[in-house]
Scaffold this active site. Structure first.
Site, short mmCIF file in Angstrom:
data_model
loop_
_atom_site.label_atom_id
_atom_site.label_comp_id
_atom_site.label_asym_id
_atom_site.label_seq_id
_atom_site.Cartn_x
_atom_site.Cartn_y
_atom_site.Cartn_z
N CYS A 37 13.05 -13.04 -16.32
CA CYS A 37 14.48 -13.15 -16.05
C CYS A 37 14.95 -14.59 -16.31
O CYS A 37 14.37 -15.54 -15.79
CB CYS A 37 14.74 -12.76 -14.60
SG CYS A 37 16.47 -12.92 -14.12
N CYS A 84 16.06 -16.02 -12.68
CA CYS A 84 15.17 -16.34 -11.57
C CYS A 84 13.70 -16.48 -11.97
O CYS A 84 12.88 -16.86 -11.14
CB CYS A 84 15.30 -15.29 -10.46
SG CYS A 84 14.55 -13.70 -10.88
N CYS A 113 17.90 -1.38 -23.16
CA CYS A 113 18.68 -2.15 -24.13
C CYS A 113 19.13 -3.42 -23.40
O CYS A 113 20.00 -3.38 -22.53
CB CYS A 113 19.87 -1.29 -24.55
SG CYS A 113 20.89 -2.00 -25.83
FE FE Z 1 16.30 -12.41 -11.87
#
Ligand code: FE
Length: 133
Positions: free
Chosen positions: A50, A53, A121
């Site tokens: 991510c 984070c 996606c």
């Molecule tokens: Fe995250």
């Protein structure tokens, strides 16, 4: 960029961490222009984390060329993402968010390849790539 980062407690904190384009996608559920993403053609071993984070989201082994203009995966790391009904833009879609920071990642569709039949996606702007050593 694989280390887990702390999660900002407010939107001002996200504004500090993310650039404008990342903020628009991750925090405002925006979509990067098709074909524009940094990881569209990436084909190396590793994992995608991510961009908000640092949580590990997708294994590069599950990435495939869907030809829709965004990086596509047929599976997510177990427990790494959550799903939400999305009725925006006159469509019924399933939004995919990071389970750790709730950042918008993209959508999941049912027209993917075996073994899952799923097509995640995902915006490149929501991801950082962590190549395996
Ligand atoms: Fe995250």
């Amino acid at each position: 960029m694989s280390e887990e980062r702390t999660i900002p407690s407010d939107e001002a904190g996200w504004r500090e961490r993310l650039n404008d384009r990342e903020y628009h996608v991750l925090r405002e559920a925006g979509t990067e222009p098709p074909g524009s993403g940094e990881y569209l053609e990436t084909d190396e071993d590793g994992r995608y984390v991510c961009a908000g984070c640092g949580a590990v989201l997708f294994d590069a082994e599950t990435k495939y060329a869907a030809g829709h203009g965004w990086p596509s995966f047929y599976d997510a790391v177990e427990g790494a993402v959550e799903f939400r009904d999305d009725h925006s833009h006159g469509m019924v879609r399933t939004e995919v968010v990071c389970a750790t920071c709730e950042g918008h990642l993209g959508h999941v569709f049912e027209d993917g390849p075996e073994p899952t039949g799923k097509r995640y996606c995902i915006n490149s702007l929501s991801l950082d790539f962590d190549p395996s050593e």
